[in-house]
Design an enzyme around this catalytic site. Structure first.
Site, short mmCIF file in Angstrom:
data_model
loop_
_atom_site.label_atom_id
_atom_site.label_comp_id
_atom_site.label_asym_id
_atom_site.label_seq_id
_atom_site.Cartn_x
_atom_site.Cartn_y
_atom_site.Cartn_z
N GLU A 104 0.49 -1.58 -0.35
CA GLU A 104 -0.11 0.50 -0.50
C GLU A 104 0.85 1.15 -0.02
O GLU A 104 0.62 2.70 -0.83
CB GLU A 104 -1.14 -0.24 1.44
CG GLU A 104 -1.97 -0.79 0.95
CD GLU A 104 -3.39 -1.39 2.63
OE1 GLU A 104 -2.76 -1.68 3.73
OE2 GLU A 104 -3.98 -1.16 1.92
N GLU A 124 -3.60 -9.69 3.39
CA GLU A 124 -4.96 -9.78 4.20
C GLU A 124 -5.28 -10.79 4.43
O GLU A 124 -5.79 -10.47 5.93
CB GLU A 124 -5.57 -7.99 4.33
CG GLU A 124 -3.96 -6.87 4.54
CD GLU A 124 -3.05 -6.72 3.31
OE1 GLU A 124 -3.28 -6.97 2.53
OE2 GLU A 124 -2.77 -5.38 3.50
N1 3HC Z 1 4.25 -7.94 11.69
C1 3HC Z 1 5.01 -8.36 12.89
N2 3HC Z 1 6.47 -9.02 12.37
C2 3HC Z 1 6.43 -10.11 11.87
C3 3HC Z 1 5.99 -9.34 10.39
C4 3HC Z 1 5.00 -8.27 10.39
N3 3HC Z 1 3.97 -8.38 9.52
N4 3HC Z 1 5.72 -10.63 9.77
C5 3HC Z 1 7.03 -10.93 9.58
N5 3HC Z 1 6.85 -10.84 10.99
C6 3HC Z 1 8.22 -11.63 12.02
C7 3HC Z 1 7.40 -12.73 12.41
O1 3HC Z 1 6.28 -13.21 13.32
C8 3HC Z 1 8.81 -13.04 12.93
O2 3HC Z 1 9.50 -13.12 13.73
P1 3HC Z 1 10.53 -13.98 14.36
O3 3HC Z 1 11.35 -13.82 14.14
O4 3HC Z 1 10.64 -13.05 16.55
O5 3HC Z 1 10.08 -15.39 14.36
C9 3HC Z 1 10.70 -12.67 11.78
O6 3HC Z 1 9.67 -10.97 11.75
C10 3HC Z 1 10.73 -13.43 10.14
O7 3HC Z 1 9.42 -13.31 9.54
P2 3HC Z 1 9.52 -14.69 8.32
O8 3HC Z 1 10.68 -16.13 9.24
O9 3HC Z 1 8.43 -15.26 8.25
O10 3HC Z 1 10.31 -14.80 7.62
P3 3HC Z 1 11.01 -14.89 6.55
O11 3HC Z 1 11.94 -14.68 5.15
O12 3HC Z 1 10.56 -16.04 6.11
O13 3HC Z 1 9.30 -14.48 5.97
C11 3HC Z 1 8.01 -12.30 4.73
C12 3HC Z 1 9.18 -12.68 5.38
C13 3HC Z 1 7.60 -13.41 3.69
C14 3HC Z 1 7.90 -10.89 4.66
C15 3HC Z 1 7.05 -12.75 5.65
O14 3HC Z 1 7.39 -12.45 6.93
C16 3HC Z 1 5.62 -12.93 5.48
O15 3HC Z 1 4.99 -13.09 5.06
N6 3HC Z 1 5.21 -11.55 6.68
C17 3HC Z 1 3.90 -11.29 6.48
C18 3HC Z 1 3.43 -10.54 5.58
C19 3HC Z 1 2.35 -10.14 5.65
O16 3HC Z 1 1.44 -10.95 5.97
N7 3HC Z 1 1.71 -8.93 6.09
C20 3HC Z 1 0.28 -7.79 5.42
C21 3HC Z 1 0.39 -7.28 6.99
S1 3HC Z 1 -1.74 -7.02 7.60
C22 3HC Z 1 -1.50 -5.36 6.94
O17 3HC Z 1 -0.78 -5.12 6.30
C23 3HC Z 1 -2.32 -4.33 7.08
C24 3HC Z 1 -2.67 -3.36 6.21
O18 3HC Z 1 -3.04 -3.38 5.23
C25 3HC Z 1 -3.43 -2.10 6.57
#
Ligand code: 3HC
Length: 651
Positions: A104, A124
């Site tokens: 976004e 999301e």
């Molecule tokens: N918020 C908080 N913590 C997060 C996070 C997030 N969005 N995404 C990842 N983390 C944390 C994980 O919990 C993990 O923490 P830890 O080391 O303490 O266990 C650390 O970051 C690393 O994460 P991964 O093990 O998943 O790392 P990878 O390198 O394997 O993957 C990634 C990276 C592809 C970015 C993956 O973390 C991912 O898919 N994250 C989620 C992305 C997501 O869902 N974003 C949307 C959020 S909702 C939103 O944005 C709402 C908006 O529209 C207002």
């Protein structure tokens, strides 16, 4: 240290977000971005701004850990709007992932550049919410309704080249991203700028499109709320003006953020991230995993071999004679052919996968193998013979694993030299598809071997859960209890079809009885018979009555239900009713919700016992087992999450 720093390269400013591990949009990052807009807007020497990120990824989204607290200003929609309406054009330089709020923010920029291996998306819905900062409203304006529906309602990200095709990014960058982005920014100054997305018109979409898409999503979502709500946001984005659509999206986002489904999905999100790295093994060196072997080329062995090949490991497949080797290879061929048919693999890739498998009847071929997984017939003496051979031919540091569902791994490993390298790895069928991997160490299994088991899971893209030794480990033990409780309901007069319907309504793809008809009732029956023959007191189950009457499931034309030839639709059975009638003692009538609550409650109680005995380390691991191995609806968070909710220990 600031989470958003500004550097200057001539008249181009580079704003770098640095908030490890994934540059999530914490309050500090949001504030840093708003401050950067203000500062750069007032800087006469700056003509354009590159937005880049430090570390392994672009902004991966909102900070999910903040979702249990009230939103703090500056709110993300305002941050994106500030970037979009800044006096200087902003250009997003994307590496790693630009997801959710991260994408976004990129949509607020005038241009988006990405590396070829970057991915962008709006995941999301996988967290039970919808985009909350213009994701739906701007994406329809950028890429049209069809792409927006795909991106937002499935939550699946797309890679660089596909993102370029869809118009989600403007250019794929080769070489150094920062340098390329600065050069691009300079170049844009000599051309007219595109309109900000908020000022572009939304596409016109027919009512029929929305009605049809809504029906398709409702069918797929099976009780999950967010995908339909996301569609409603997209619809609103095409039917009202930008500001009204933004308001609707934000209200939907805030409503869902506080919902039970979102809280369950966040629980699963963090459980999945914690599972692959157990604290007890932190810092433990893993053993090399350069190649692997599978002993046994049946359904399970071939599935495991396929999973290993999918991860790029060369595989040796051992069987007891040439015909069995040929059958094993044929099984693998079928698996890869299936992947080609479903569009998951190209013909060439399937051939390469198969070419990486060497069939053999000679254990000597395993002399330099890093990991051997035994997947032969589930009988102790057969498995022991395998390990006797492996003990003779394998390197002393090779990891030797058994894929047993019910046998005691300690008994399988008896007499094995270097028992520290032995471990149970319980895959779920089909092993190349199912995400769950139960990792079952014996008391003698070394830490390095365990850590290697977890490393293997990461390599295969599986969700690993450590399980202690007991009958059925975590998953099958709960399954047994679940089935027993389902039978108990039938004994109380609840119709079989009502139990199945209740569990489907709860979110399972199938109820417990129809699932048994599909898989066959005979395996569990034989196991009970085995236990009885060994002198254990195993009371007669209703399933025993079915099997004794020749009703083993779909393969025999009937089990808990009748089936017409060539038709998988379950039909109520007169014969089953007659067989069970003498055993039924009617109890209180239960509606679907009460049936599901009863069965999920029973799963959770078994889970509590499993935790109490140290068979599982944490409740969230049990939830992962149920979700990734047994079809528990992800958006319900798992039985332990549900039980904690009912007990009021979760907000
Ligand atoms: N918020 C908080 N913590 C997060 C996070 C997030 N969005 N995404 C990842 N983390 C944390 C994980 O919990 C993990 O923490 P830890 O080391 O303490 O266990 C650390 O970051 C690393 O994460 P991964 O093990 O998943 O790392 P990878 O390198 O394997 O993957 C990634 C990276 C592809 C970015 C993956 O973390 C991912 O898919 N994250 C989620 C992305 C997501 O869902 N974003 C949307 C959020 S909702 C939103 O944005 C709402 C908006 O529209 C207002």
């Amino acid at each position: 240290m600031s989470v958003a720093t500004i550097a200057r390269e001539g008249n181009i400013a580079v704003v770098t977000v640095d908030n490890p591990p994934v540059n999530a949009l914490s309050q500090a990052v949001r504030q840093g971005l708003v401050d950067a807009v203000a500062e750069l807007d007032n800087d006469q020497d700056v003509a354009a701004v590159v937005l880049a990120c430090a570390g392994r990824t672009f902004i991966a989204g909102a900070d999910v850990s903040e979702f249990d607290k009230p939103p703090q200003p500056p709110h993300l929609p305002d941050v994106v709007s500030a970037i979009e309406l800044a006096a200087k054009p902003w250009i997003a330089a994307i590496h790693g992932s630009a997801l959710g709020g991260g994408f976004e923010v990129a949509l607020g920029c005038r241009f988006r550049l990405a590396t070829a291996d970057a991915s962008v998306g709006l995941p999301e819905v996988t967290l039970g919410i919808v985009p909350g900062a213009g994701g739906t409203v701007r994406t329809v304006r950028l890429a049209g309704i069809a792409s927006a529906v795909d991106l937002v309602t499935t939550g699946k990200p797309v890679r660089g080249p596909r993102a370029l095709e869809l118009g989600l990014v403007d250019r794929i960058v080769e070489g150094d991203l920062r340098t390329a982005a600065i050069a691009f920014a300079r170049d844009t100054l000599s051309h007219p700028l595109p309109q900000p997305l908020s000022q572009r018109p939304a596409p016109t979409v027919t009512d029929t499109f929305f009605t049809e898409t809504e029906a398709a999503i409702a069918k797929r979502a099976r009780g999950e709320v967010a995908p339909l709500k996301a569609l409603a946001c997209l619809r609103r984005a095409t039917e009202t003006d930008f500001a009204a659509a933004m308001q609707f999206e934000r209200a939907t986002f805030l409503e869902l953020r506080a919902s039970e489904q979102a809280s369950a999905l966040r629980h699963v999100f963090f459980a999945e991230r914690a599972a692959p790295r157990p604290a007890a093994l932190s810092g433990v060196q893993t053993l090399p995993l350069r190649n692997a072997a599978v002993v046994g080329g049946g359904t399970m062995g071939a599935g495991i071999a396929a999973a290993l090949r999918d991860a790029g490991l060369p595989v040796i497949l051992i069987e007891r004679d040439d015909a069995a080797v040929a059958r094993g290879i044929a099984n693998l061929k079928d698996i890869f052919a299936g992947a080609v048919k479903r569009g998951r693999l190209t013909e060439a890739a399937a051939e390469a996968r198969l070419a990486g498998v060497t069939g053999s009847t000679d254990y000597a071929a395993l002399a330099d193998t890093d990991l051997v997984i035994e997947a032969v017939f589930e009988e102790l003496s057969v498995k022991r013979q395998v390990f006797e051979q492996l003990g003779r031919v394998c390197r002393p540091d090779a990891v030797l694993a058994t894929n047993t569902s019910y046998l005691d791994p300690r008994a399988i490993a008896e007499g094995l030299p270097n028992p520290g390298r032995f471990i149970g790895l319980h895959f779920f069928s089909p092993a190349n598809v199912m995400k769950l991997l139960e990792i079952v160490p014996t008391p003698q299994t070394g830490d390095q071997t365990q850590a290697t088991g977890f490393a293997l899971a990461r390599m295969l893209g599986k969700v690993p859960v450590r399980a202690g030794i007991c009958e059925g480990f975590i998953g099958n033990r709960i399954l047994k209890r679940y089935r027993a409780e389902a039978e108990a309901l039938v004994r109380q007069g609840v119709p079989i079809a009502a139990v199945d319907a209740a569990m489907r309504a709860y979110g399972f793809a199938m109820g417990p009885f129809e699932a048994q008809d599909l898989g066959g009732l005979d395996i569990a029956f034989l196991q009970r018979e085995g236990a009885r023959a060994a002198g254990q007191d195993v009371p007669e189950t209703l399933g025993d009555i079915m099997v004794r009457a020749g009703r083993k499931g779909q393969k025999t034309g009937g089990g808990w239900y009748d089936y017409q030839a060539g038709d998988r639709r379950p039909l109520g059975s007169e014969e089953v009713a007659r067989l069970l009638r003498p055993l039924i003692q009617p109890g209180p009538a239960l509606d679907a919700e009460a049936i599901a609550a009863h069965l999920v409650g029973a799963m959770a109680r078994e889970g509590e016992a499993i935790l109490g005995q140290g068979i599982a380390e944490k409740a969230s691991d049990i939830d992962l087992v149920e979700i990734h191995g047994y079809g528990f609806p992800r958006w319900r968070g798992g039985p332990m999450f549900q039980a904690a909710k009912s007990a009021g220990s979760l907000s």
